[in-house]
Structures are given as structure tokens and as C-alpha cells.
Enzyme design. Sequence first.
Site, PDB file in Angstrom:
ATOM      1  CG  HIS A  71      52.616  13.431  24.938  1.00 48.10           C
ATOM      2  ND1 HIS A  71      51.936  12.381  25.487  1.00 48.10           N
ATOM      3  CD2 HIS A  71      53.894  13.105  24.663  1.00 48.10           C
ATOM      4  CE1 HIS A  71      52.725  11.500  25.909  1.00 48.10           C
ATOM      5  NE2 HIS A  71      54.048  12.111  25.441  1.00 48.10           N
ATOM      6  CG  ASP A 111      40.365  18.808  26.899  1.00 48.84           C
ATOM      7  OD1 ASP A 111      40.211  19.973  27.297  1.00 48.84           O
ATOM      8  OD2 ASP A 111      39.481  18.047  26.767  1.00 48.84           O
ATOM      9  CG  HIS A 166      38.142  19.934  31.402  1.00 49.35           C
ATOM     10  ND1 HIS A 166      37.603  19.266  32.491  1.00 49.35           N
ATOM     11  CD2 HIS A 166      38.566  19.435  30.706  1.00 49.35           C
ATOM     12  CE1 HIS A 166      38.011  17.825  32.043  1.00 49.35           C
ATOM     13  NE2 HIS A 166      38.447  17.999  31.062  1.00 49.35           N
ATOM     14  CG  HIS A 187      42.254  15.686  30.348  1.00 47.46           C
ATOM     15  ND1 HIS A 187      42.227  14.857  28.976  1.00 47.46           N
ATOM     16  CD2 HIS A 187      41.359  16.473  30.611  1.00 47.46           C
ATOM     17  CE1 HIS A 187      41.152  15.201  28.623  1.00 47.46           C
ATOM     18  NE2 HIS A 187      40.415  15.891  29.378  1.00 47.46           N
ATOM     19  CB  CYS A 188      47.622  14.333  27.715  1.00 48.41           C
ATOM     20  SG  CYS A 188      48.302  13.989  25.959  1.00 48.41           S
ATOM     21  CG  HIS A 244      48.586   9.724  26.517  1.00 47.32           C
ATOM     22  ND1 HIS A 244      49.353  10.882  25.889  1.00 47.32           N
ATOM     23  CD2 HIS A 244      48.436   8.556  25.635  1.00 47.32           C
ATOM     24  CE1 HIS A 244      50.183  10.047  24.756  1.00 47.32           C
ATOM     25  NE2 HIS A 244      49.576   8.803  24.698  1.00 47.32           N
ATOM     26  CG  MET A 298      50.506  12.815  30.118  1.00 43.29           C
ATOM     27  SD  MET A 298      50.862  12.985  28.540  1.00 43.29           S
ATOM     28  CE  MET A 298      51.133  14.336  28.220  1.00 43.29           C
ATOM     29  CG  HIS A 341      36.347  12.837  55.515  1.00 44.71           C
ATOM     30  ND1 HIS A 341      35.217  13.288  56.270  1.00 44.71           N
ATOM     31  CD2 HIS A 341      37.081  12.271  56.543  1.00 44.71           C
ATOM     32  CE1 HIS A 341      35.453  13.372  57.449  1.00 44.71           C
ATOM     33  NE2 HIS A 341      36.371  12.858  57.755  1.00 44.71           N
ATOM     34  CD  GLU A 397      29.404  14.140  56.914  1.00 42.56           C
ATOM     35  OE1 GLU A 397      28.180  14.255  56.790  1.00 42.56           O
ATOM     36  OE2 GLU A 397      30.065  13.232  57.469  1.00 42.56           O
ATOM     37  CB  THR A 398      32.569  13.927  52.856  1.00 40.04           C
ATOM     38  OG1 THR A 398      33.146  13.222  54.176  1.00 40.04           O
ATOM     39  CG2 THR A 398      33.263  13.143  51.733  1.00 40.04           C
ATOM     40  CG  HIS A 430      35.500   9.243  54.406  1.00 38.32           C
ATOM     41  ND1 HIS A 430      34.570   8.100  54.594  1.00 38.32           N
ATOM     42  CD2 HIS A 430      35.830   9.558  55.470  1.00 38.32           C
ATOM     43  CE1 HIS A 430      34.523   7.647  56.076  1.00 38.32           C
ATOM     44  NE2 HIS A 430      35.563   8.979  56.441  1.00 38.32           N
TER      45      HIS A 430
END
Lengths: 293, 372
Positions: B124, B127, B129, B164-165, B175, B180, B285, B309-310, B336
Site C-alpha cells: 500500500h 497519494d 492531493h 488515497h492509496c 484499492h 483506501m 444536498h 441548494e446542492t 441528490h
Amino acid sequence: MPLAFKAKVALAALAGFVTPFMAVPLMLGSGDPAFEARQAITVVAPGSMQYRLPGEFTRDGRQIEAPRIELRFDAPISIMLHQVSAADYQLCVDDGACHPMASDTAIRADRPAVRVSWQDATGYADWLSRKTGTRYRLPTDAEWAFAAGSRFKDDGLASDSDDPSVRWIARYERESDRDDLSSTLRSFGGFGANERGLLDLSGNVWEWTATCFDRTAIDAAGRPQAQTANCGVRIAEGLHRAYVSDFIRDAKAGGCSAGLPPIHLGFRLVREPAAPLARLRDKLDRVVAAAGI
Amino acid sequence: MMTRRDTLLSVAASALMMSAAPTTTSAAAATPTAEEDISKLPRQKVELVAPPFVHAHQQATKDGPKVVEFKMVVQEKEVVIDEDGTKFQAMTFNGSMPGPLMVVHEGDYVELTLVNPASNTMPHNIDFHASTGALGGGALTLINPGEQVVLRFKADRSGVFVYHCAPGGNMIPWHVVSGMNGAIMVLPRDGLKDRSGKPLHYDRVYYIGEQDMYVPKDQNGKYKAYASPAESYVDTAEVMRKLIPTHVVFNGKVGALTGKNAMPAKVGETVLIVHSQANRDTRPHLIGGHGDYVWETGKFANPPENNLETWFIRGGSAGAALYTFKQPGVYAYLNHNLIEAIELGATAHFKVDGKWNDDLMKQVSAPGPIPG
């Protein structure tokens, strides 16, 4: 047809044994006694209990707690000891009279049929009635509650507050209080018996009743002023009273966005009082048929 | 003879070496802060907590940058993901899906100890971001079972970011959709602000990680169970390639944030909702509420949008929404795409206590017969 049907109901009512469940054509009498003998039935003795009426109630345009009444049964109720099993339901499927269960269902005689809609359950009751020559039907909510006794959950919400969130949150918390309940089906008896000997009431299978979703406006004295009935939604009884559309098999799709739905939907049936009345009904059927109504 | 595990290891390793090659050549561009300067910074050790909760942290700080130490243990384990008891071979950061939310301030250094216990079966890595270089740290953190690694990166920009992996090749999406994934929140040192620069605060913060899952079925349509992640791989990849998830859930399972696990709040409280989706687009939402301030793309250097709203969370990103509850009751917070919310599982509930405001809403006349 509606007129002829009404005439039939009227005749039946005169004969003194009309029920609200007369939509089934009256064609009993030639059933298989051996099959009938296989049905495990418990007789619940007459009596009374405190009963919270189902549905919604308003007074002066405001939602209020549903009235609690004294519920009396003067005649015994014959009701199935346990929920209809997957194996029994499959017999109806094999007969071409019932909708097939989900393909991954274990067809077992000791486990309930689940993922059945109200329509499926009603279809099974009609089939079983024809098959046995004895009338079977879904219990009313009141009958179910009386048979369930201490397993019946009073869903009264103490507050008649102006604040709609109070009732809402109270109901949500109560319905959420079931962490220990997995969805794994248990063999009959796995959720124990109640004081009347009936098995598995209010376990992880909710049971369909014949009762529609009614909304009743009452006056200050508690007298009904107006009522609207929605029979496209029926009551499923169990750990909490659930209002579910009659075509729903998996209740998660039938609940509102912020409530908790029943885990499984199944059913058990009430057997109508037997022989003499059935014979009378057969006779009546023939009379009706002969009269051409 | 190569075992299944050896094969997975070598596939992952070679895929990583190939993809990592270009970044190692640019390593000559030295970071402006010398190693000894970083070694003089104060250090803070943070115990991570499982979502939807978030470890204690300051929203704004007058202190200078520091090194914030985190530790995560990768856990491969079988979990149940729905009310039908469907079993799932999960791979997790620290045992939860999503992994825990880490919180630091812009300019801080994140120092993560990543542990892959010998009881696991697969290599494993991680990463981030939020980080810069080496595939977000993925090329520097690949560890086999029985190994650990320490990675430090500078949180040089604010926002909420996915981690994330990404152990190479076909292992990457598998993964990620096996659990992950998680998020880090890098707060501006002086805290959150509205578009005019006015400070914004929250009384509570919840972290919701949404995840699409692809569980194979047998010929009867019943979900299949497997004894290990590797045994589930071939069937799972086949379902994944059709791009139709069998489950879309918040925090690892259907109903993880409803019923007794509904998220509490009070009328008048301001809640920050961090929402990540490492793989697939979503659109949160709040039924009966709004997003007062929403960083839809999740990066705090951009002004928040008001009164949404969303909001749209792009797959592979996180967003943040700030809302002050004005009315008590049960609120559904959901994806939503209502099919994904109700049929596939992406629904959470807030349970909000307080006093009802008739000015905002009132049932003037309860349901009843139509007059006349």
C-alpha cells in the site's frame, strides 16, 4: 360488476358475517382438508386491551396524538402461530398464483417469506383460502395488536406541541432504537413467543395488516368529523407501526427520506371461523349465482 | 514459484517504478526551507479519530508553522456494508472507510508514519492531493506487509483535499473503491473567511466520505463473499469496469450515519461539512437546509459561494459547506442523485434540537379532506 358485488356484500351482511375483506370472490368449500390441517393456528381468547388507533389525527387543523381506546374482542381470533414460511409461499408460486420470491431466497419451512408486498400477501391469502376451503385473510391492525399483546408497540407521542419537530424527533429516536437487530432471518421461534403463544412478533420481520392509512379529524369530544382513507398504503406492524405502499416488497424504497423503514416485510394470516359459516357461505354463493347477481 | 501475493506485489512495484520515473529527475529543484530549519520547528503529535468525527484543532492560529505528526495503520479487513449483511473485503487507512480527516494549517508540515502490518496481504501507499511531487507522495511511500514509512510534505495551499492509496496500475482504482481514501483539511492560518474577508467559524465539523462500491453477484443475484481481497479482485474488477456501482455509501456502509448514528446538532449552531469522493462525482444536498457558504471545489483561497441548494463534488476531490441550522428536526443529507441516495445508500441524517420557528415555516392547515 360493482352493483352485483354490492348486492353480494349486502346479502352476506344480512347473513351476519360480512367482513371488510369480501373482495375475494366467494368460491370456497371444496378445499383439501389435509392441507388445511397443516396450517399451524393459535386461538387467541376473547378479551380487551388498550389500543392506540392507527393513522393520523387532527383537531382544529393541528396534528395530535392518536386516541387510545379500549379494544374489545368478544369472539376468539384464529391466527397463524408464525409468519407464512418461504416453503408455504413457494407452493403458491408453484401453483402459478403468487409472485415469485427473490431468486436468492432460501425456500425453507422454518423461515418466513419476506420481500413480499401487501398485494403478494393478499394473493397468498386468496390462494390459501381456495386451497383449503377455509377463508384466510390478513389481520386488521386491531386484530394484530390484540394477538401481539405485549409485543404490540404503542406509538403514541406524548407531545401535542405546536413544534412539529418534537414529534418528528421523538418518533425518529424511538424507531432508531434497534441497534441489536440484524437483518439475518431467524428460524421460527428465534424471536420468542408472546404470552398468547404466538411466535416472532416484532422481530426483524414486519407483518402486513389489512388496515389502510386513514387521516381523521376529530372534535374536542373526540368524535370523528371527517376522514380520508388511503388504501394504497397499508399498515405493516412490528417494532414500530409502518405505513407502506401496497406494492412495495423491500420497505427501504417505501419510507420517507428521514425515517427508518421496516427491515423485512412478511405476513401471517387470520383464519375466519370455520365449518358452519363456510357451509352457509357456500349455500349463499350458490343462491347468489342462481339469482344471477 | 510465484504466489498470488508475489504477483500482486511485483505488478504494483513495476507499475510504480515506471510512472514514478519522470518525477525523480526534477528532484534537483530544492525546497527553499533547509532541513535544519524544519528540524527547529515545534512538533505536534495528533491522534486521529474515525469519521464523521474530526480530531480537536484550532480554526485559526497566531503561531508559526509546525510539524504535525500523524500515524495511520493500513488495515485489510472484512466488513459488512449494508443491512442485508453483504460482506466486503475492505482495505482501509486506520480501519475506517473513509480514512480519518487530518487537519493542519497552511504552511505546516504534515509528517505521516504509514504502517503496513505483516498481517496484511498487499503493498500500500498514499497519494496526498494536498502535496507536491512524487505522485503526491505515492512514489515514496509504497510499503509491503511488515514495513512502515515516514513521509513529510509541506501543506503549501489551503483547502480540503483527498488522499488515497495508489499502488500502481490496476491496483489504484481497486484499492480506492475498496476503502483506501480519505481527506486532509488545510486551514488558512487565520481561519475561514467569507467573500468580503469576514471571519467564519464553526461549532462542529463532520467529515463525510462518500464511496462507490462494486460487489460481484453470483448467478442467483446474491452478493458474493470472499476470503481475502486478492480472491475478490478478478470478479470485482469486472463489475468496476462496467462503471455501475452496487453501493454508494457514506462512511463505509449503508446507514452508517442514520438512526443512532445520526449526526447531532442544535438550532443556532454552525456546522462545517467536509465531503470527499475519491473516485466519482457526487452532489450533496441538505433536505430542508442550505449551504450558507460553500467551497464547492474545496479550496479556501477561492471565495465561498452563498446559499447553495446542492453542490457538486468532482470525483477525486473534496468540498466544504458551512451551514447554521435554523430549524429543529431530522434533516437528510444525501447525494441528490436520489437513486444513489435511497436505493444505493448515500444518505445521512442530522438530528437537530431546538425551538421551531413559525416565521420560517408553519403548517397553516393540517392535511384533511378537500373542502366543498
